[in-house]
Design a protein around this motif. Structure first.
Motif, PDB file in Angstrom:
ATOM      1  N   LEU A 222      -8.192  -2.558   6.848  1.00 45.06           N
ATOM      2  CA  LEU A 222      -9.388  -2.807   6.660  1.00 45.06           C
ATOM      3  C   LEU A 222      -9.560  -3.551   5.355  1.00 45.06           C
TER       4      LEU A 222
ATOM      5  N   PHE B 169       0.853  -1.192  -0.082  1.00 40.13           N
ATOM      6  CA  PHE B 169      -0.004  -0.022  -0.032  1.00 40.13           C
ATOM      7  C   PHE B 169       0.926   1.096   0.018  1.00 40.13           C
TER       8      PHE B 169
ATOM      9  N   GLY C 244      -2.059   3.719   6.503  1.00 36.74           N
ATOM     10  CA  GLY C 244      -3.221   4.122   6.839  1.00 36.74           C
ATOM     11  C   GLY C 244      -4.054   3.156   7.369  1.00 36.74           C
ATOM     12  N   GLN C 245      -5.290   3.358   7.851  1.00 32.74           N
ATOM     13  CA  GLN C 245      -6.287   2.187   8.402  1.00 32.74           C
ATOM     14  C   GLN C 245      -6.852   1.497   7.058  1.00 32.74           C
ATOM     15  N   GLU C 246      -7.078   2.136   5.861  1.00 38.41           N
ATOM     16  CA  GLU C 246      -7.585   1.404   4.825  1.00 38.41           C
ATOM     17  C   GLU C 246      -6.617  -0.121   4.538  1.00 38.41           C
ATOM     18  N   ALA C 247      -5.265  -0.069   4.919  1.00 44.20           N
ATOM     19  CA  ALA C 247      -4.521  -1.098   4.673  1.00 44.20           C
ATOM     20  C   ALA C 247      -4.967  -2.268   5.477  1.00 44.20           C
TER      21      ALA C 247
END
Length: 56
Positions: A56, A47, A51-54
């Motif tokens: 989730l 990524f 960040g949190q998207e990684a």
């Protein structure tokens, strides 16, 4: 001493720097790793950030 973990009960998550070549340019990315404690199976994804998207 052997360890035992119930299926789906535990996992380990980590990030590490990963350098890749994108269109001829050396670029720093973040390697996301998730390893399941029961089976030892792992998933790796690159990524742009940690960040949190990684996760989730």
């Amino acid at each position: 001493m052997p360890q035992t973990h119930a299926p789906g009960a535990e996992a380990e998550v980590d990030h590490a720097d990963l350098w890749v070549i994108v269109r001829g340019v050396k670029t720093k990315t973040q390697l996301f790793t998730l390893r399941l404690s029961h089976s030892g199976k792992a998933v790796h994804r690159a990524f742009p950030t940690q960040g949190q998207e990684a996760f989730l």
